[in-house]
Write a protein that holds these residues in place. Structure first.
Motif, PDB file in Angstrom:
ATOM      1  N   MET A 338       0.769  -1.130   0.123  1.00 12.69           N
ATOM      2  CA  MET A 338      -0.014   0.060  -0.167  1.00 12.69           C
ATOM      3  C   MET A 338       0.752   1.340   0.087  1.00 12.69           C
ATOM      4  SD  MET A 338      -3.031  -1.088   2.689  1.00 12.69           S
ATOM      5  CE  MET A 338      -3.664  -2.757   2.610  1.00 12.69           C
ATOM      6  N   ASN A 339       1.905   1.300   0.795  1.00 11.63           N
ATOM      7  CA  ASN A 339       2.699   2.298   0.869  1.00 11.63           C
ATOM      8  C   ASN A 339       3.695   2.647  -0.339  1.00 11.63           C
ATOM      9  OD1 ASN A 339       2.020   2.893   3.601  1.00 11.63           O
ATOM     10  ND2 ASN A 339       3.621   1.901   4.481  1.00 11.63           N
ATOM     11  N   MET A 340       3.888   1.595  -0.931  1.00  9.79           N
ATOM     12  CA  MET A 340       4.692   1.795  -2.151  1.00  9.79           C
ATOM     13  C   MET A 340       3.938   2.143  -3.601  1.00  9.79           C
ATOM     14  SD  MET A 340       7.245  -1.714  -2.113  1.00  9.79           S
ATOM     15  CE  MET A 340       8.402  -1.383  -3.478  1.00  9.79           C
ATOM     16  N   ALA A 341       2.698   1.568  -3.420  1.00 10.64           N
ATOM     17  CA  ALA A 341       1.652   2.109  -4.457  1.00 10.64           C
ATOM     18  C   ALA A 341       1.387   3.562  -4.236  1.00 10.64           C
ATOM     19  CB  ALA A 341       0.471   1.288  -4.373  1.00 10.64           C
ATOM     20  N   ARG A 342       0.883   4.046  -3.113  1.00  7.39           N
ATOM     21  CA  ARG A 342       0.816   5.261  -2.820  1.00  7.39           C
ATOM     22  C   ARG A 342       1.939   6.422  -2.939  1.00  7.39           C
ATOM     23  NH1 ARG A 342      -3.914   6.589   0.120  1.00  7.39           N
ATOM     24  NH2 ARG A 342      -5.178   4.771   0.808  1.00  7.39           N
ATOM     25  N   SER A 343       3.064   5.781  -2.764  1.00  4.07           N
ATOM     26  CA  SER A 343       4.342   6.524  -2.976  1.00  4.07           C
ATOM     27  C   SER A 343       4.921   6.668  -4.356  1.00  4.07           C
ATOM     28  CB  SER A 343       5.510   6.232  -1.953  1.00  4.07           C
ATOM     29  OG  SER A 343       5.829   5.148  -2.368  1.00  4.07           O
ATOM     30  N   GLY A 344       4.179   5.918  -5.278  1.00  4.28           N
ATOM     31  CA  GLY A 344       4.838   5.652  -6.764  1.00  4.28           C
ATOM     32  C   GLY A 344       5.928   4.789  -6.878  1.00  4.28           C
ATOM     33  N   GLN A 345       6.484   4.059  -5.949  1.00  5.83           N
ATOM     34  CA  GLN A 345       7.417   3.268  -5.882  1.00  5.83           C
ATOM     35  C   GLN A 345       7.035   1.959  -6.969  1.00  5.83           C
ATOM     36  OE1 GLN A 345       8.183   2.771  -1.711  1.00  5.83           O
ATOM     37  NE2 GLN A 345      10.451   3.158  -2.290  1.00  5.83           N
ATOM     38  N   LEU A 346       5.686   1.676  -6.824  1.00  5.80           N
ATOM     39  CA  LEU A 346       5.045   0.483  -7.968  1.00  5.80           C
ATOM     40  C   LEU A 346       4.657   1.327  -9.033  1.00  5.80           C
ATOM     41  CD1 LEU A 346       3.779  -2.267  -5.498  1.00  5.80           C
ATOM     42  CD2 LEU A 346       6.036  -2.196  -6.962  1.00  5.80           C
ATOM     43  N   SER A 347       5.156   2.422  -9.624  1.00  6.47           N
ATOM     44  CA  SER A 347       4.430   2.971 -10.624  1.00  6.47           C
ATOM     45  C   SER A 347       4.553   2.047 -11.820  1.00  6.47           C
ATOM     46  CB  SER A 347       5.274   4.175 -10.998  1.00  6.47           C
ATOM     47  OG  SER A 347       6.701   3.680 -11.646  1.00  6.47           O
ATOM     48  N   GLU A 348       3.760   2.645 -12.897  1.00  9.98           N
ATOM     49  CA  GLU A 348       3.425   1.940 -14.088  1.00  9.98           C
ATOM     50  C   GLU A 348       4.798   2.067 -14.799  1.00  9.98           C
ATOM     51  OE1 GLU A 348       1.143   2.758 -18.482  1.00  9.98           O
ATOM     52  OE2 GLU A 348       0.323   3.379 -16.465  1.00  9.98           O
TER      53      GLU A 348
END
Length: 389
Positions: A338-348
């Motif tokens: 969740m944190n990685m997705a919200r921070s953009g670390q799991l970006s497209e």
């Protein structure tokens, strides 16, 4: 059946128990809205009612039921049914959990449906989705499509779709495809057959999604639902509808319960996969590990044993073996994700294999990794990337 095989089967049932339960929506007649009526604004109350409401558009190959607590049953419908269900998030909600009830839910403590609006046709369904998209800022006019796994009744699966949308802060309208799982531990074979049955309905749902005004479409399948996703993509490719793939911003299969040989055959039949295409695996996934033993030790796609095979297919692999327990449902419950997705670390761009950290990208022998904040490892075909801070 030998005693050892029976014991293994019982272990499998226990291991897969985490995939679902027997939740109910909590609807009554007052929550049903006519097909063409306006959805009333939700009443939010931090103490006695939901703190937020997530609208979930539903396409389902389940039969319609007269029971408002479960408006769609485990029976297979010859045609798709469409609706919108607004799901209340309780004020006591903890990220990653679905606080459900097996009796009438309390909106102060449980996920609960606030409104239910059936639609008569796919055309109306598209129009209603477009109307919801139009309410949002231009950068949030996307569709997030979630396909559930084994042992989910309708309430279980629609609550999970709402939970993921809310906890991950997905900037999109949520669309849930519900195939006719029996929602019962003892009916694994029924669910396997229903997953095959459900592929046509998902293919039709994806064609309808492509007709909306959504800027992008993200498709996520979990466990046995990943098989439904692959079969639907295969159906689209083989029937001249691969143009739908161009409307997708990505596909993710979380803990896919698919035989690795079957998966490779599906990929070959699909041809060019939608990109980015991501698979989340875990060696700590008890459900898939036991499932593999039941089928004679043959690997499942999500059990973490076939990462090099997936890389050769051009697929990005998220290895969650050491991530927040690595369980079968970690894709939806992990605070790190969740944190990685919200921070953009799991970006497209990361999932497409295009993201680079300055000075950290090096060529490797067909393997590559990014190590996340809590031991999430991302394998990118052909590259090795350094630590994500």
């Amino acid at each position: 059946m030998t005693l050892s095989r029976l014991s293994a089967l019982l272990l499998l049932m226990l291991a897969l128990a985490g995939c679902g339960g027997r939740a109910v929506l909590g609807l009554d007649a007052s929550g049903v809205v006519k097909a063409n009526a306006a959805i009333p604004a939700p009443v939010l109350n931090d103490k006695t009612g939901p703190k937020a409401v997530v609208p979930v558009f539903v396409a389902t190959s389940r039969e319609r039921s007269d029971n408002l607590s479960l408006p769609y049953s485990a029976k297979r419908s010859p045609k798709l049914n469409f609706s919108r269900i607004d799901i209340g998030i309780p004020p006591t909600h903890k990220n990653g959990e679905v606080e459900k009830s097996t009796t009438k839910p309390n909106p102060a403590r449980n996920f609960a449906a606030t409104t239910f609006q059936p639609y008569d046709s796919g055309q109306i369904f598209v129009e209603k989705i477009n109307a919801e998209l139009a309410k949002r800022p231009a950068n949030q006019r996307e569709l997030f499509i979630f396909v559930h796994g084994y042992n989910n009744n309708f309430a279980d699966s629609v609550f999970r779709a709402a939970q993921m949308s809310y906890d991950f802060g997905i900037p999109a309208v949520t669309l849930h495809y519900s195939w006719p799982s029996a929602g019962s531990l003892g009916l694994y074979v029924y669910d396997r057959d229903s997953a095959t049955f459900g592929r046509d309905g998902l293919a039709e749902t994806l064609r309808l999604a492509a007709k909306t005004k959504a800027s992008k479409i993200l498709l996520v399948g979990h466990s046995m639902g990943s098989f439904v996703v692959m079969e639907a993509l295969k159906d689209l490719a083989e029937n001249g509808h691969s143009d739908v793939f161009r409307r997708m911003s990505g596909v993710m299969l979380a803990a896919p319960d698919i035989d690795i040989d079957v998966f490779q055959a599906q990929v070959a039949d699909i041809g060019q996969l939608p990109r980015p295409f991501t698979v989340l695996v875990s060696r700590a996934d008890r459900a898939l590990n036991v499932s593999g033993r039941i089928v004679g030790g043959h690997p499942r796609v999500g059990d973490g044993s076939s990462i090099p095979v997936l890389q050769k297919l051009g697929i990005v692999v998220l290895d969650a073996s050491d991530l927040d327990g690595g369980a079968h449902g970690v894709f939806a419950s992990s605070p790190t994700l969740m944190n990685m997705a919200r921070s953009g670390q799991l970006s497209e761009r990361v999932l497409a294999g295009d993201e680079r950290s300055a000075g950290q990208a090096v060529l490797a022998d067909g393997t590559s990794v990014i190590t996340g904040a809590a031991s999430l490892v991302i394998y990118l075909p052909g590259r090795l990337l350094g630590v994500v801070q």
